[in-house]
Write a protein that holds these residues in place. Structure first.
Motif, mmCIF file in Angstrom:
data_model
loop_
_atom_site.group_PDB
_atom_site.id
_atom_site.type_symbol
_atom_site.label_atom_id
_atom_site.label_comp_id
_atom_site.label_asym_id
_atom_site.label_seq_id
_atom_site.Cartn_x
_atom_site.Cartn_y
_atom_site.Cartn_z
ATOM 1 N N LEU A 13 -11.580 -5.706 -9.479
ATOM 2 C CA LEU A 13 -11.074 -5.644 -8.377
ATOM 3 C C LEU A 13 -12.094 -5.397 -7.278
ATOM 4 O O LEU A 13 -11.737 -5.625 -5.982
ATOM 5 C CB LEU A 13 -9.907 -4.544 -8.421
ATOM 6 N N ALA A 14 -13.147 -4.635 -7.687
ATOM 7 C CA ALA A 14 -14.051 -4.479 -6.640
ATOM 8 C C ALA A 14 -14.777 -5.527 -6.001
ATOM 9 O O ALA A 14 -15.193 -5.726 -4.945
ATOM 10 C CB ALA A 14 -15.325 -3.496 -7.273
ATOM 11 N N ALA A 15 -15.013 -6.744 -6.975
ATOM 12 C CA ALA A 15 -15.423 -7.875 -6.460
ATOM 13 C C ALA A 15 -14.490 -8.746 -5.726
ATOM 14 O O ALA A 15 -14.962 -9.619 -4.833
ATOM 15 C CB ALA A 15 -15.775 -8.927 -7.692
ATOM 16 N N LEU A 16 -13.140 -8.602 -5.653
ATOM 17 C CA LEU A 16 -12.071 -9.245 -4.986
ATOM 18 C C LEU A 16 -11.757 -8.310 -3.701
ATOM 19 O O LEU A 16 -11.362 -9.040 -2.660
ATOM 20 C CB LEU A 16 -10.828 -9.434 -5.872
ATOM 21 N N LYS A 17 -12.031 -7.362 -3.476
ATOM 22 C CA LYS A 17 -11.845 -6.300 -2.302
ATOM 23 C C LYS A 17 -12.433 -7.007 -1.177
ATOM 24 O O LYS A 17 -13.836 -7.439 -0.873
ATOM 25 C CB LYS A 17 -12.292 -4.999 -2.757
ATOM 26 N N GLY A 18 -11.667 -7.158 -0.058
ATOM 27 C CA GLY A 18 -12.354 -7.522 1.470
ATOM 28 C C GLY A 18 -12.733 -8.897 1.484
ATOM 29 O O GLY A 18 -13.287 -9.215 2.404
ATOM 30 N N LEU A 47 0.748 -1.281 0.101
ATOM 31 C CA LEU A 47 0.007 0.027 0.080
ATOM 32 C C LEU A 47 0.795 1.284 -0.119
ATOM 33 O O LEU A 47 0.610 2.303 -0.916
ATOM 34 C CB LEU A 47 -0.890 0.059 1.209
ATOM 35 N N ALA A 48 2.099 1.276 0.737
ATOM 36 C CA ALA A 48 2.963 2.322 0.843
ATOM 37 C C ALA A 48 3.586 2.504 -0.584
ATOM 38 O O ALA A 48 3.697 3.862 -0.826
ATOM 39 C CB ALA A 48 3.691 2.016 1.832
ATOM 40 N N GLN A 49 3.902 1.365 -1.294
ATOM 41 C CA GLN A 49 4.517 1.628 -2.512
ATOM 42 C C GLN A 49 3.681 1.894 -3.635
ATOM 43 O O GLN A 49 4.082 2.564 -4.800
ATOM 44 C CB GLN A 49 5.474 0.736 -2.658
ATOM 45 N N SER A 50 2.472 1.533 -3.479
ATOM 46 C CA SER A 50 1.172 1.690 -4.756
ATOM 47 C C SER A 50 1.193 3.230 -5.031
ATOM 48 O O SER A 50 0.947 4.083 -4.099
ATOM 49 C CB SER A 50 -0.015 0.817 -4.438
ATOM 50 N N LYS A 51 1.013 3.508 -6.297
ATOM 51 C CA LYS A 51 0.338 4.771 -7.032
ATOM 52 C C LYS A 51 -0.805 4.822 -7.668
ATOM 53 O O LYS A 51 -1.160 5.692 -8.088
ATOM 54 C CB LYS A 51 1.454 5.195 -7.821
ATOM 55 N N ALA A 74 -7.032 0.678 -3.183
ATOM 56 C CA ALA A 74 -8.234 0.482 -2.602
ATOM 57 C C ALA A 74 -8.137 -1.188 -2.440
ATOM 58 O O ALA A 74 -8.875 -1.605 -1.100
ATOM 59 C CB ALA A 74 -9.420 0.738 -3.711
ATOM 60 N N PHE A 75 -7.502 -2.042 -3.037
ATOM 61 C CA PHE A 75 -7.555 -3.271 -2.789
ATOM 62 C C PHE A 75 -6.775 -3.586 -1.661
ATOM 63 O O PHE A 75 -7.087 -4.379 -0.538
ATOM 64 C CB PHE A 75 -6.932 -4.052 -4.143
ATOM 65 N N TYR A 76 -5.510 -3.015 -1.468
ATOM 66 C CA TYR A 76 -4.677 -3.194 -0.491
ATOM 67 C C TYR A 76 -5.401 -2.733 1.057
ATOM 68 O O TYR A 76 -5.246 -3.204 1.985
ATOM 69 C CB TYR A 76 -3.435 -2.662 -0.429
#
Length: 235
Positions: A121-126, A18-22, A28-30
């Motif tokens: 990715l919305a379906a995979l989140k959480g 998350l800290a590395q992602s741009k 949002a996934f992390y």
């Protein structure tokens, strides 16, 4: 990128990623990643994921279709399942058409993978992602996002092939291991037979995702307890 069989400290890894992602989509996934590894598996929201591809080389092949279905240890939520056919960036090989049955004409009008990234990715989140043979979904999703966003995605999984291998090795026993007796097949269809699950048409992404969800439910019922912590199954 996470390797097959590696036991990572996923909560820490997600924080690092998350800290590395741009990319907001990937951030949002992390941010929503499930990090309580002591959670009983009966409380865990799962999503089974399957890809059909043009071949098995994630560096040169591409995704052709994606199927997913949310579930838990008691229910499978068919109404929330999703299935997409996407246009690969390389021509379909005749051998792959024989396997998944998706033809040139079907992909010629299909959208690029970029159009399904957000709903996927919305379906995979959480949720905890469940697959049968983790390297396929891990490597192909990483490469597909890397090619379009300049950033891949790493994620924890439960691999039903890995769980089935563990179960067969436990059944094999010490003598079996000493004499190196061969394990039975851990292919998806063969694994399902051991739990008296019905046969489905293989190599349709949604069928295989559903088959994987049912297989995990059966594996948990046979080999684990409802209060088994998530960490015992995750890789």
């Amino acid at each position: 990128m996470a390797k097959r069989g590696a036991k990572l400290d996923w909560p820490t890894r997600y924080q690092q990623l998350l800290a590395q992602s741009k990319q907001p989509l990937i951030q949002a996934f992390y941010e929503s990643a499930l990090c309580d590894l002591n959670m009983p598996i009966s409380d865990v929201p799962f999503v089974a994921l399957d890809f059909e591809t043009t071949g098995l080389n994630y560096q040169s092949d591409d995704i052709v279709s994606v199927g997913l279905i949310p579930f838990n240890t008691k229910r499978i939520f068919c109404k929330d399942s999703q299935h997409w056919i996407v246009q690969p960036r390389r021509k379909l090989a005749e051998e792959s058409i024989v396997i998944h049955g998706i033809t040139h004409s079907e992909v010629s009008d299909a959208p690029d993978f970029s159009t399904i990234m957000e709903p996927l990715l919305a379906a995979l989140k959480g949720k905890i992602i469940v697959v049968h043979f983790a390297p396929i979904e891990r490597h192909f999703l990483y490469q597909a996002l890397q090619a379009r966003l300049g950033e891949g995605l790493e994620f924890a999984v439960i691999d039903t092939l890995d769980l089935e291998t563990r179960a067969l090795r436990a059944k094999q026993g010490l003598l079996g291991r000493l004499f190196n007796s061969k394990l039975d097949s851990v292919r998806l269809a063969d694994s399902r037979i051991r739990y008296s699950l019905p046969a489905y048409q293989n190599h349709n992404a949604l069928n295989d995702a559903t088959a994987t969800a049912e297989l995990l439910q059966a594996q948990i019922a046979y080999h684990y307890r409802q209060d088994t912590p998530l960490s015992e199954l995750l890789i």
